[in-house]
Each structure stands twice: as structure tokens, then as C-alpha cells.
Design an enzyme around this catalytic site. Structure first.
Site, PDB file in Angstrom:
ATOM      1  N   GLY A   1       0.838  -1.192   0.000  1.00 15.66           N
ATOM      2  CA  GLY A   1       0.000   0.000   0.000  1.00 15.66           C
ATOM      3  C   GLY A   1       0.872   1.240   0.000  1.00 15.66           C
ATOM      4  O   GLY A   1       1.951   1.257  -0.580  1.00 15.66           O
ATOM      5  N   CYS A   2       0.426   2.245   0.676  1.00 14.84           N
ATOM      6  CA  CYS A   2       1.136   3.522   0.732  1.00 14.84           C
ATOM      7  C   CYS A   2       2.512   3.359   1.374  1.00 14.84           C
ATOM      8  O   CYS A   2       2.629   2.804   2.460  1.00 14.84           O
ATOM      9  CB  CYS A   2       0.303   4.519   1.533  1.00 14.84           C
ATOM     10  SG  CYS A   2       1.141   6.062   1.867  1.00 14.84           S
ATOM     11  N   PHE A   3       3.545   3.845   0.697  1.00 15.64           N
ATOM     12  CA  PHE A   3       4.890   3.677   1.255  1.00 15.64           C
ATOM     13  C   PHE A   3       5.141   4.517   2.491  1.00 15.64           C
ATOM     14  O   PHE A   3       6.066   4.255   3.250  1.00 15.64           O
ATOM     15  CB  PHE A   3       5.995   3.852   0.226  1.00 15.64           C
ATOM     16  CG  PHE A   3       5.978   5.085  -0.645  1.00 15.64           C
ATOM     17  CD1 PHE A   3       5.470   6.299  -0.223  1.00 15.64           C
ATOM     18  CD2 PHE A   3       6.516   5.012  -1.922  1.00 15.64           C
ATOM     19  CE1 PHE A   3       5.492   7.419  -1.045  1.00 15.64           C
ATOM     20  CE2 PHE A   3       6.548   6.126  -2.748  1.00 15.64           C
ATOM     21  CZ  PHE A   3       6.037   7.331  -2.308  1.00 15.64           C
ATOM     22  N   TRP A   4       4.335   5.518   2.744  1.00 18.19           N
ATOM     23  CA  TRP A   4       4.474   6.280   3.997  1.00 18.19           C
ATOM     24  C   TRP A   4       4.208   5.363   5.191  1.00 18.19           C
ATOM     25  O   TRP A   4       4.869   5.457   6.218  1.00 18.19           O
ATOM     26  CB  TRP A   4       3.519   7.450   4.057  1.00 18.19           C
ATOM     27  CG  TRP A   4       3.707   8.490   2.992  1.00 18.19           C
ATOM     28  CD1 TRP A   4       4.812   8.710   2.222  1.00 18.19           C
ATOM     29  CD2 TRP A   4       2.742   9.459   2.592  1.00 18.19           C
ATOM     30  NE1 TRP A   4       4.597   9.761   1.380  1.00 18.19           N
ATOM     31  CE2 TRP A   4       3.335  10.241   1.579  1.00 18.19           C
ATOM     32  CE3 TRP A   4       1.447   9.746   2.987  1.00 18.19           C
ATOM     33  CZ2 TRP A   4       2.663  11.298   0.956  1.00 18.19           C
ATOM     34  CZ3 TRP A   4       0.777  10.790   2.374  1.00 18.19           C
ATOM     35  CH2 TRP A   4       1.384  11.559   1.377  1.00 18.19           C
ATOM     36  N   CYS A   5       3.210   4.476   5.052  1.00 17.15           N
ATOM     37  CA  CYS A   5       2.867   3.542   6.141  1.00 17.15           C
ATOM     38  C   CYS A   5       3.958   2.507   6.348  1.00 17.15           C
ATOM     39  O   CYS A   5       4.411   2.294   7.477  1.00 17.15           O
ATOM     40  CB  CYS A   5       1.562   2.809   5.828  1.00 17.15           C
ATOM     41  SG  CYS A   5       0.100   3.852   5.731  1.00 17.15           S
TER      42      CYS A   5
END
Length: 174
Positions: A5-9
Site C-alpha cells: 500500500g502507501c509507502f508512507w505507512c
């Protein structure tokens, strides 16, 4: 390299782990060379948002990284994590060695065999992928923007879950 999913997470999750020496957000698994965030966001480059992890195998095993990866996202959602929808948010492992590939395949088989809900794991294993670093403003995103709604609503609960369930695998706060 992992795409969950989102690479920030995923970056924020793996930065907490003992033995992880570096985590970099980026893109992998597509056909466009040197893609930008804007290009990847269209879903047309074939790339996933990923993180590249550097770690000390004397401190943390690859299998432990897989455990945290699969525990911190929903590997049964095809091309989606929550409200992030598209192939760029697919669940994918990008092994960098034949041994990692074998370990990843075995780990997924074990997960599927132990599943009680019957939902299949849709995580892909994508070999020989090139990593393209994300733009600088994506690095340490959660750390630099904890007040943003996405960070509070999506990332913080993931971090709390990992901290609660896997506390023994995490670095102590400094």
C-alpha cells in the site's frame, strides 16, 4: 523490497524495527524508467509504491521482516489498501536474492495453510525489479508530518498495532 500500500505507512513501520539500518520509499515493478510520484499515481507505469529495507541479518531475520510486512497490511486485498486503490498499492514482495524468493514463497504457503477465513493471499512475488527512489519529500513522511489527517487516521493506528503485538522486535525509542 516490500509493497504494502502507501509507502508512507510501510516506511514508518519498518523504521521501528531492531536490525533495520535504512528504509527508503520508492517505486518498483513497472515498465517506466525513473518514474515520478505523479506518474506512478496514475497506475499506468506498472510500478508499486515500495520500500527498500537495509538490515543486519545478524540482528533480524528476513522471515521476521516478512512477519511484520504481512501483519501490517491486508495481503488479501487485490490492488488496494483501505481507500488507496490501484495497482500502485498492490501487495508485493520484491526479493533481491534467490534465497529471499524461496523464503517468501514458503512464508505465503504457510500463511495460506493457517488461514481460517479462507481469503486467499494476493501478494505477488516480483523478481528482478529495479528500485527507483521516491522524491525527497516522501522520505520520513510520518515523522515529518504527524499532524496530517492521513498520518493520524491511517498510519498511527498501524504503528500502534505493530507496537502492541510485536514490541519485542522493535527498537527502543531514544
Amino acid at each position: 523490497m516490500f509493497g504494502g500500500g502507501c509507502f508512507w505507512c510501510t516506511e514508518a513501520v519498518f523504521k521501528m524495527m531492531k536490525g533495520v539500518t535504512a528504509v527508503a520509499p520508492g517505486y518498483a515493478g513497472g515498465h517506466t524508467k525513473n518514474p515520478t510520484y505523479e506518474q506512478v499515481s496514475t497506475g499506468e507505469t506498472g510500478h508499486a509504491e515500495v520500500i527498500r529495507i537495509e538490515y543486519d541479518p545478524a540482528v533480524v531475520a528476513y522471515r521476521t521482516l516478512l512477519t511484520i510486512f504481512f501483519a501490517s497490511h491486508d495481503a488479501t486485498q487485490l490492488n488496494q489498501q483501505g481507500n488507496d486503490i490501484g495497482t500502485q498499492y498492490r501487495s508485493a514482495v520484491f526479493p533481491t536474492t534467490p534465497k529471499q524468493n524461496i523464503e517468501t514463497e514458503a512464508f505465503i504457503r504457510d500463511l495460506e495453510a493457517s488461514s481460517t477465513d479462507g481469503d486467499p493471499i494476493v501478494t505477488t512475488i516480483e523478481e528482478n525489479a529495479v528500485f527507483y527512489p521516491a522524491e525527497e519529500y516522501h522520505r520520513d513522511y510520518f515523522e515529518n508530518h504527524p499532524e496530517q489527517a492521513y498520518c493520524q487516521i491511517v498510519i498511527a493506528p498501524k504503528l500502534q498495532k505493530v507496537q502492541k503485538v510485536y514490541a519485542e522486535l522493535l527498537s527502543q525509542p531514544s
